[in-house]
Design a protein around this motif. Structure first.
Motif, PDB file in Angstrom:
ATOM      1  N   ARG A   5     -37.532  20.907 -20.285  1.00 28.91           N
ATOM      2  CA  ARG A   5     -38.125  19.576 -20.399  1.00 28.91           C
ATOM      3  C   ARG A   5     -39.516  19.514 -19.783  1.00 28.91           C
ATOM      4  NH1 ARG A   5     -32.855  15.711 -18.962  1.00 28.91           N
ATOM      5  NH2 ARG A   5     -31.551  16.465 -20.693  1.00 28.91           N
ATOM      6  N   ASP A   6     -39.803  20.422 -18.840  1.00 32.40           N
ATOM      7  CA  ASP A   6     -41.126  20.449 -18.210  1.00 32.40           C
ATOM      8  C   ASP A   6     -42.106  21.332 -18.976  1.00 32.40           C
ATOM      9  OD1 ASP A   6     -39.950  22.851 -17.705  1.00 32.40           O
ATOM     10  OD2 ASP A   6     -40.216  22.810 -15.534  1.00 32.40           O
TER      11      ASP A   6
ATOM     12  N   ASN B 183     -37.270  13.532 -18.160  1.00 32.71           N
ATOM     13  CA  ASN B 183     -36.138  13.313 -17.262  1.00 32.71           C
ATOM     14  C   ASN B 183     -35.634  14.665 -16.773  1.00 32.71           C
ATOM     15  OD1 ASN B 183     -36.060  10.463 -17.528  1.00 32.71           O
ATOM     16  ND2 ASN B 183     -34.964  10.650 -19.454  1.00 32.71           N
ATOM     17  N   ARG B 184     -35.694  14.855 -15.477  1.00 34.75           N
ATOM     18  CA  ARG B 184     -35.290  16.124 -14.894  1.00 34.75           C
ATOM     19  C   ARG B 184     -33.820  16.391 -15.193  1.00 34.75           C
ATOM     20  NH1 ARG B 184     -37.209  16.711  -8.978  1.00 34.75           N
ATOM     21  NH2 ARG B 184     -35.584  15.131  -8.654  1.00 34.75           N
ATOM     22  N   HIS B 185     -33.537  17.631 -15.612  1.00 33.57           N
ATOM     23  CA  HIS B 185     -32.196  17.969 -16.083  1.00 33.57           C
ATOM     24  C   HIS B 185     -31.155  17.889 -14.972  1.00 33.57           C
ATOM     25  CE1 HIS B 185     -28.913  20.471 -17.721  1.00 33.57           C
ATOM     26  NE2 HIS B 185     -29.355  20.064 -18.890  1.00 33.57           N
ATOM     27  N   GLU B 186     -31.547  18.242 -13.740  1.00 38.78           N
ATOM     28  CA  GLU B 186     -30.574  18.320 -12.654  1.00 38.78           C
ATOM     29  C   GLU B 186     -29.990  16.953 -12.291  1.00 38.78           C
ATOM     30  OE1 GLU B 186     -33.123  21.766 -12.759  1.00 38.78           O
ATOM     31  OE2 GLU B 186     -33.529  19.613 -12.621  1.00 38.78           O
TER      32      GLU B 186
ATOM     33  N   ILE C  60     -39.630  12.099 -14.202  1.00 39.99           N
ATOM     34  CA  ILE C  60     -40.728  12.823 -13.581  1.00 39.99           C
ATOM     35  C   ILE C  60     -41.980  12.634 -14.435  1.00 39.99           C
ATOM     36  CG2 ILE C  60     -41.572  15.054 -12.790  1.00 39.99           C
ATOM     37  CD1 ILE C  60     -39.189  14.049 -11.214  1.00 39.99           C
TER      38      ILE C  60
END
Length: 350
Positions: free
Chosen positions: A105-106, A219-222, A227
């Motif tokens: 995603r980043d 949206n951060r996966h963890e 973000i």
């Protein structure tokens, strides 16, 4: 070129660039691949699995793109072995489709495999047996072993230290998501279709560009936390271009009963017929896809709202001078019927 038969308004439409980076062409490619997948998917329960790798392995795949084939072959061997272990005399064969993703995603380099697996398989004598349980621990350990062995064979003795360090670090194997989804095939196809040929980043995630910096969000996966990241434009372009696949590299591969050499099996007679396939290809999917994806009709005249008609620019492989076409058409731009364009050579107007 398209022309409105009511007010004479012209509209140019570009040919497809066939790039996954293009929102239009990437979406069209995803639709085409999803449709092709629906021709093969049989009406049984499927499961969406994700095979990931250790962070330290990512530079090897970035430096040598041919190593990405090892990801596919490792997943193929692991899933086949898991089903064969269920009954060594029947050697059940599932149907599974693997899709390579090289980005997270980043937008950073993060190769991993999305796999759509049937929860069952065809045996040597049995037509079908359903399996509810996937051996999660076997998938983790076996995928790690299979991938590291293949990389060691490809790279050579220089990979031995990296291999030992990874075994010491990841004692439980590589992370594999194989939880039950409990969704029907149509939902599975729609779900996995999001991973087929889509652009690296959707335009809706790009917040701003001032000529020097690009701001985007994800949206951060963890923890699913939003973000927002701002990077120089050249770094942003570098993150995008590193995900361009090599020419003729297959990002989607079919295995088991979905493989091409198994298409003659009687069990796959449920697949959609070739006649229906050809009929689908003959439809005007471009107009419907634009309307569905972007919310507007590309052939609706912006002036009067009438449906614009196709106007061919080439006749017998000889280009018609564009200024002549404009002059003749604009002389009759107040026409109310396509018959008024009868001066154009057939089949220029259709």
């Amino acid at each position: 070129m398209y022309i409105c038969p009511n007010c004479g308004n012209f509209k140019f439409t570009a040919f497809r660039c066939h790039s996954r980076f293009c929102p239009t062409c990437g979406n069209m490619y995803s639709i085409d691949r999803t449709t092709a997948m629906s021709f093969k998917i049989i009406d049984v329960q499927h499961r969406h699995c994700v095979f990931t790798i250790d962070d330290s392995l990512r530079p090897f795949f970035l430096k040598d793109r041919s190593l990405l084939n090892c990801l596919f072959s490792a997943v193929n061997s692991v899933i086949s072995r898991m089903f064969h272990k269920e009954n060594k005399s029947e050697l059940f064969t599932p149907g599974f489709i693997c899709v390579l993703h090289t980005f997270g995603r980043d937008l950073k380099w993060n190769p991993h495999i999305h796999c759509l697996v049937s929860e069952g398989g065809v045996g040597n004598t049995l037509s079908w047996r359903h399996f509810k349980h996937f051996n999660y621990h076997f998938l983790r350990d076996a995928f790690q072993t299979a991938l590291l062995n293949e990389l060691h064979q490809k790279i050579g003795p220089a990979f031995k230290k990296v291999k030992s360090a990874i075994y010491a670090k990841d004692k439980n194997g590589f992370y594999v998501r194989a939880m039950p989804n409990k969704c029907n095939p149509s939902q599975v196809i729609k779900y996995i279709g999001r991973y087929l040929g889509r652009p690296v980043i959707a335009t809706s995630r790009i917040d701003s560009y001032d000529g020097d910096f690009v701001t985007f969000h994800y949206n951060r996966h963890e923890d699913n936390k939003l973000i927002t990241e701002t990077v120089p434009v050249l770094e942003f372009i570098d993150r995008l271009t590193q995900h361009i696949p090599e020419k003729h590299f297959k990002m989607i591969r079919y295995y088991g009963i979905y493989a091409r050499h198994r298409n003659s099996d009687n069990f796959l007679r449920k697949a959609i017929s070739r006649e229906k396939h050809n009929f689908f290809l003959s439809l005007n999917r471009w107009r419907d896809s634009i309307l569905h994806s972007f919310g507007y009709d590309p052939l609706k005249c912006p002036n009067c709202g009438k449906t614009m008609l196709f106007l061919e620019l080439y006749f017998n492989h000889n280009p018609v001078p564009l200024h002549e076409l404009y002059e003749k058409a604009m002389q009759k731009h107040r026409c109310r019927s396509p018959a008024s364009f009868s001066y154009l050579p057939k089949p220029l107007f259709s």
